[in-house]
Design a protein around this motif. Sequence first.
Motif, short mmCIF file in Angstrom:
data_model
loop_
_atom_site.label_atom_id
_atom_site.label_comp_id
_atom_site.label_asym_id
_atom_site.label_seq_id
_atom_site.Cartn_x
_atom_site.Cartn_y
_atom_site.Cartn_z
N THR A 14 38.92 -11.57 -7.75
CA THR A 14 37.87 -11.62 -8.78
C THR A 14 36.64 -12.42 -8.33
O THR A 14 35.53 -12.13 -8.79
CB THR A 14 38.42 -12.21 -10.09
OG1 THR A 14 38.99 -13.49 -9.83
CG2 THR A 14 39.48 -11.29 -10.70
N SER A 45 39.49 -4.41 -15.93
CA SER A 45 39.05 -5.35 -14.90
C SER A 45 39.47 -4.93 -13.50
O SER A 45 39.15 -5.61 -12.54
CB SER A 45 39.63 -6.74 -15.20
OG SER A 45 41.04 -6.68 -15.16
N ASP A 46 40.17 -3.80 -13.38
CA ASP A 46 40.69 -3.44 -12.06
C ASP A 46 40.11 -2.16 -11.47
O ASP A 46 40.64 -1.61 -10.52
CB ASP A 46 42.21 -3.35 -12.10
CG ASP A 46 42.72 -2.28 -13.05
OD1 ASP A 46 41.94 -1.78 -13.86
OD2 ASP A 46 43.91 -1.95 -12.95
#
Length: 91
Positions: A14, A45-46
Amino acid sequence: MAIYAIRYNYSPDTDLIARTRPVHREYLRSLFDQGALLASGPLGSDGALLIVRADDATEALSLVDADPFNEVGVIVEREALEWTQVYGPWA
Protein backbone atom coordinates in the motif's frame (compact mmCIF):
# COMPACT_ATOMS: atom_id res chain seq x y z
CA MET A 1 -12.41 -0.33 -32.87
CA ALA A 2 -13.76 -2.31 -29.95
CA ILE A 3 -14.15 -1.62 -26.24
CA TYR A 4 -12.03 -3.57 -23.76
CA ALA A 5 -12.30 -3.91 -20.01
CA ILE A 6 -8.87 -4.14 -18.42
CA ARG A 7 -8.72 -5.50 -14.90
CA TYR A 8 -5.69 -4.76 -12.74
CA ASN A 9 -4.80 -6.78 -9.65
CA TYR A 10 -2.52 -4.87 -7.29
CA SER A 11 0.39 -5.76 -5.07
CA PRO A 12 -0.41 -5.59 -1.34
CA ASP A 13 2.29 -2.88 -0.98
CA THR A 14 0.00 0.00 0.00
CA ASP A 15 2.93 2.41 0.52
CA LEU A 16 4.13 1.86 -3.06
CA ILE A 17 0.57 2.33 -4.34
CA ALA A 18 0.15 5.59 -2.41
CA ARG A 19 3.52 6.97 -3.56
CA THR A 20 2.86 6.14 -7.22
CA ARG A 21 -0.85 7.02 -7.41
CA PRO A 22 -0.40 10.70 -8.46
CA VAL A 23 1.71 9.88 -11.54
CA HIS A 24 -0.49 6.84 -12.30
CA ARG A 25 -3.52 9.13 -12.40
CA GLU A 26 -1.69 11.67 -14.56
CA TYR A 27 -0.88 8.89 -17.02
CA LEU A 28 -4.49 7.71 -17.12
CA ARG A 29 -5.64 11.31 -17.60
CA SER A 30 -3.39 11.56 -20.67
CA LEU A 31 -5.03 8.41 -22.11
CA PHE A 32 -8.45 9.92 -21.38
CA ASP A 33 -7.50 13.19 -23.06
CA GLN A 34 -6.36 11.22 -26.15
CA GLY A 35 -9.72 9.43 -26.27
CA ALA A 36 -8.27 5.95 -25.64
CA LEU A 37 -9.48 5.67 -22.03
CA LEU A 38 -13.24 5.87 -21.57
CA ALA A 39 -13.43 5.31 -17.81
CA SER A 40 -11.35 4.01 -14.91
CA GLY A 41 -11.50 3.51 -11.20
CA PRO A 42 -10.52 1.27 -8.30
CA LEU A 43 -12.11 -2.07 -7.50
CA GLY A 44 -11.88 -2.00 -3.74
CA SER A 45 -8.31 -1.67 -2.54
CA ASP A 46 -6.71 -4.50 -4.50
CA GLY A 47 -7.26 -3.55 -8.14
CA ALA A 48 -8.87 -1.39 -10.78
CA LEU A 49 -11.02 -1.49 -13.88
CA LEU A 50 -10.20 0.51 -17.00
CA ILE A 51 -12.43 0.77 -20.08
CA VAL A 52 -10.49 1.50 -23.27
CA ARG A 53 -10.95 1.64 -27.03
CA ALA A 54 -8.56 -0.58 -29.00
CA ASP A 55 -8.41 -2.80 -32.07
CA ASP A 56 -7.64 -5.93 -30.04
CA ALA A 57 -6.63 -7.14 -26.57
CA THR A 58 -2.93 -6.79 -27.34
CA GLU A 59 -3.38 -3.13 -28.26
CA ALA A 60 -5.57 -2.57 -25.19
CA LEU A 61 -2.81 -3.85 -22.90
CA SER A 62 -0.13 -1.94 -24.80
CA LEU A 63 -2.00 1.29 -23.97
CA VAL A 64 -1.28 0.71 -20.29
CA ASP A 65 2.24 -0.76 -20.56
CA ALA A 66 3.69 2.64 -19.62
CA ASP A 67 1.32 3.11 -16.65
CA PRO A 68 3.58 4.03 -13.72
CA PHE A 69 1.76 1.40 -11.62
CA ASN A 70 2.91 -1.18 -14.16
CA GLU A 71 6.46 0.15 -14.32
CA VAL A 72 7.05 -0.02 -10.53
CA GLY A 73 5.36 -3.36 -9.93
CA VAL A 74 2.05 -2.29 -8.37
CA ILE A 75 0.18 -4.32 -11.01
CA VAL A 76 0.81 -8.01 -10.41
CA GLU A 77 -1.74 -9.27 -12.91
CA ARG A 78 -3.80 -7.73 -15.67
CA GLU A 79 -6.15 -8.92 -18.36
CA ALA A 80 -8.07 -7.34 -21.23
CA LEU A 81 -11.49 -8.64 -22.16
CA GLU A 82 -13.50 -7.45 -25.14
CA TRP A 83 -16.73 -5.92 -23.89
CA THR A 84 -19.85 -5.37 -25.92
CA GLN A 85 -21.87 -2.62 -24.34
CA VAL A 86 -25.60 -2.98 -24.92
CA TYR A 87 -26.74 0.13 -22.98
CA GLY A 88 -24.71 3.13 -22.00
CA PRO A 89 -22.80 6.09 -23.33
CA TRP A 90 -20.43 4.16 -25.63
CA ALA A 91 -22.99 1.80 -27.22
